[in-house]
Scaffold this motif. Structure first.
Motif, PDB file in Angstrom:
ATOM      1  N   ASP A   1      39.410 -12.345  23.903  1.00  0.00           N
ATOM      2  CA  ASP A   1      38.069 -12.495  24.476  1.00  0.00           C
ATOM      3  C   ASP A   1      37.818 -11.914  25.739  1.00  0.00           C
ATOM      4  O   ASP A   1      36.739 -11.682  26.192  1.00  0.00           O
ATOM      5  N   ASP A   2      38.975 -11.725  26.345  1.00  0.00           N
ATOM      6  CA  ASP A   2      38.789 -11.101  27.802  1.00  0.00           C
ATOM      7  C   ASP A   2      38.376  -9.806  27.836  1.00  0.00           C
ATOM      8  O   ASP A   2      37.893  -9.096  28.870  1.00  0.00           O
ATOM      9  N   GLY A   3      38.485  -9.166  26.933  1.00  0.00           N
ATOM     10  CA  GLY A   3      38.477  -7.602  26.684  1.00  0.00           C
ATOM     11  C   GLY A   3      39.275  -6.625  27.381  1.00  0.00           C
ATOM     12  O   GLY A   3      40.402  -7.450  27.842  1.00  0.00           O
ATOM     13  N   ILE A   4      39.162  -5.543  27.726  1.00  0.00           N
ATOM     14  CA  ILE A   4      39.992  -4.477  28.374  1.00  0.00           C
ATOM     15  C   ILE A   4      39.171  -3.323  29.077  1.00  0.00           C
ATOM     16  O   ILE A   4      38.050  -3.205  28.537  1.00  0.00           O
ATOM     17  N   THR A   5      39.898  -2.926  30.147  1.00  0.00           N
ATOM     18  CA  THR A   5      39.064  -1.875  30.754  1.00  0.00           C
ATOM     19  C   THR A   5      39.358  -0.462  30.110  1.00  0.00           C
ATOM     20  O   THR A   5      40.259  -0.091  29.415  1.00  0.00           O
ATOM     21  N   PRO A   6      38.396   0.788  30.194  1.00  0.00           N
ATOM     22  CA  PRO A   6      38.680   1.677  29.654  1.00  0.00           C
ATOM     23  C   PRO A   6      40.175   2.383  30.189  1.00  0.00           C
ATOM     24  O   PRO A   6      40.671   3.064  29.421  1.00  0.00           O
ATOM     25  N   ARG A   7      40.361   2.298  31.339  1.00  0.00           N
ATOM     26  CA  ARG A   7      41.603   2.592  31.935  1.00  0.00           C
ATOM     27  C   ARG A   7      42.834   2.031  31.416  1.00  0.00           C
ATOM     28  O   ARG A   7      43.700   2.678  31.254  1.00  0.00           O
ATOM     29  N   GLU A   8      42.882   0.653  30.965  1.00  0.00           N
ATOM     30  CA  GLU A   8      43.812   0.100  30.239  1.00  0.00           C
ATOM     31  C   GLU A   8      44.122   0.636  28.867  1.00  0.00           C
ATOM     32  O   GLU A   8      45.188   0.905  28.378  1.00  0.00           O
ATOM     33  N   ILE A   9      42.742   1.219  28.053  1.00  0.00           N
ATOM     34  CA  ILE A   9      42.920   1.638  26.898  1.00  0.00           C
ATOM     35  C   ILE A   9      43.587   3.054  27.060  1.00  0.00           C
ATOM     36  O   ILE A   9      44.609   3.384  26.129  1.00  0.00           O
ATOM     37  N   ALA A  10      43.214   3.869  27.891  1.00  0.00           N
ATOM     38  CA  ALA A  10      43.796   5.209  28.274  1.00  0.00           C
ATOM     39  C   ALA A  10      45.481   4.956  28.443  1.00  0.00           C
ATOM     40  O   ALA A  10      46.072   5.702  27.785  1.00  0.00           O
ATOM     41  N   ASP A  11      45.739   4.117  29.141  1.00  0.00           N
ATOM     42  CA  ASP A  11      47.293   3.766  29.732  1.00  0.00           C
ATOM     43  C   ASP A  11      47.832   3.375  28.143  1.00  0.00           C
ATOM     44  O   ASP A  11      48.883   4.084  27.803  1.00  0.00           O
ATOM     45  N   ARG A  12      47.169   2.631  27.387  1.00  0.00           N
ATOM     46  CA  ARG A  12      47.967   1.953  26.067  1.00  0.00           C
ATOM     47  C   ARG A  12      48.011   3.310  25.069  1.00  0.00           C
ATOM     48  O   ARG A  12      48.950   3.242  24.276  1.00  0.00           O
ATOM     49  N   LEU A  13      46.947   3.999  24.958  1.00  0.00           N
ATOM     50  CA  LEU A  13      47.104   5.099  23.958  1.00  0.00           C
ATOM     51  C   LEU A  13      47.536   6.445  24.525  1.00  0.00           C
ATOM     52  O   LEU A  13      47.555   7.281  23.716  1.00  0.00           O
ATOM     53  N   ALA A  14      47.831   6.480  25.686  1.00  0.00           N
ATOM     54  CA  ALA A  14      48.302   7.946  26.398  1.00  0.00           C
ATOM     55  C   ALA A  14      47.231   8.861  26.230  1.00  0.00           C
ATOM     56  O   ALA A  14      47.284   9.906  25.698  1.00  0.00           O
ATOM     57  N   LEU A  15      45.903   8.385  26.622  1.00  0.00           N
ATOM     58  CA  LEU A  15      44.812   9.320  26.376  1.00  0.00           C
ATOM     59  C   LEU A  15      44.302   9.598  27.983  1.00  0.00           C
ATOM     60  O   LEU A  15      44.366   8.567  28.824  1.00  0.00           O
ATOM     61  N   THR A  16      43.664  10.774  28.037  1.00  0.00           N
ATOM     62  CA  THR A  16      43.050  10.972  29.301  1.00  0.00           C
ATOM     63  C   THR A  16      41.928   9.883  29.595  1.00  0.00           C
ATOM     64  O   THR A  16      40.996   9.408  28.279  1.00  0.00           O
ATOM     65  N   THR A  17      41.235   9.530  30.593  1.00  0.00           N
ATOM     66  CA  THR A  17      39.809   8.637  30.651  1.00  0.00           C
ATOM     67  C   THR A  17      38.893   9.381  30.236  1.00  0.00           C
ATOM     68  O   THR A  17      37.673   8.784  29.537  1.00  0.00           O
TER      69      THR A  17
END
Length: 160
Positions: free
Chosen positions: A52-68
């Motif tokens: 429920d807390d969600g996640i930031t786009p930066r955290e998604i980028a870090d977890r998936l090893a993608l660029t912002t």
């Protein structure tokens, strides 16, 4: 290392590979049903895991090893199909929080819910609590080794 241990370890390899292939097949079918690509599916998994807390786009980028930049494009795509919502961060107005929509959660749980229920029932019937604790420890160990090797591969040169 004893020959019994060597034999047991050797027998695990094909079983683990078969399991991984089956997980890949399940993910491919889930992506097909949701009409997303593999990376979008990983993003949706990350959003569900974040709760429920969600996640930031930066955290998604870090977890998936993608660029912002690629994450922004992916989030735009998933937002267009109604699978996620972006809201302002509660304490930092420069950041966003990303969460799956109720529609996305309904579709995702419609896919994985029956699988989890059947797996849980089959495992509960086949294994004792003590065996499940050992299986969990085993999976945590091989997962950590896998993560370590993913990190090594990410740091490696493409042709290196």
């Amino acid at each position: 290392m004893s020959s019994d241990l060597e034999e047991a370890l050797a027998a695990l390899g094909p079983v683990i590979q078969s399991y991984q292939s089956t997980v890949d097949d399940f993910d491919r079918e889930a992506a097909r049903i949701l009409r997303v690509n593999d990376t979008d599916l990983r993003c949706l998994e990350t959003l569900v895991d974040a709760g429920d807390d969600g996640i930031t786009p930066r955290e998604i980028a870090d977890r998936l090893a993608l660029t912002t930049g690629s994450v922004t494009t992916m989030l735009d795509r998933l937002e267009r199909v109604g699978y996620l919502a972006r809201t302002p961060h509660p304490s930092d107005r420069r950041r966003l929080i990303v969460r799956p929509t109720p529609r996305a959660l309904e579709l995702i749980w419609g896919i994985i819910g029956p699988h989890i229920a059947e797996s849980s029932a089959a495992v509960a019937e086949a294994f004792s609590t003590a065996e499940l604790k050992i299986a969990r420890r085993f999976l945590e160990t091989v997962t950590e080794v896998q993560r370590s090797h993913v990190s090594l591969l990410r740091a490696r040169d493409a042709l290196g």
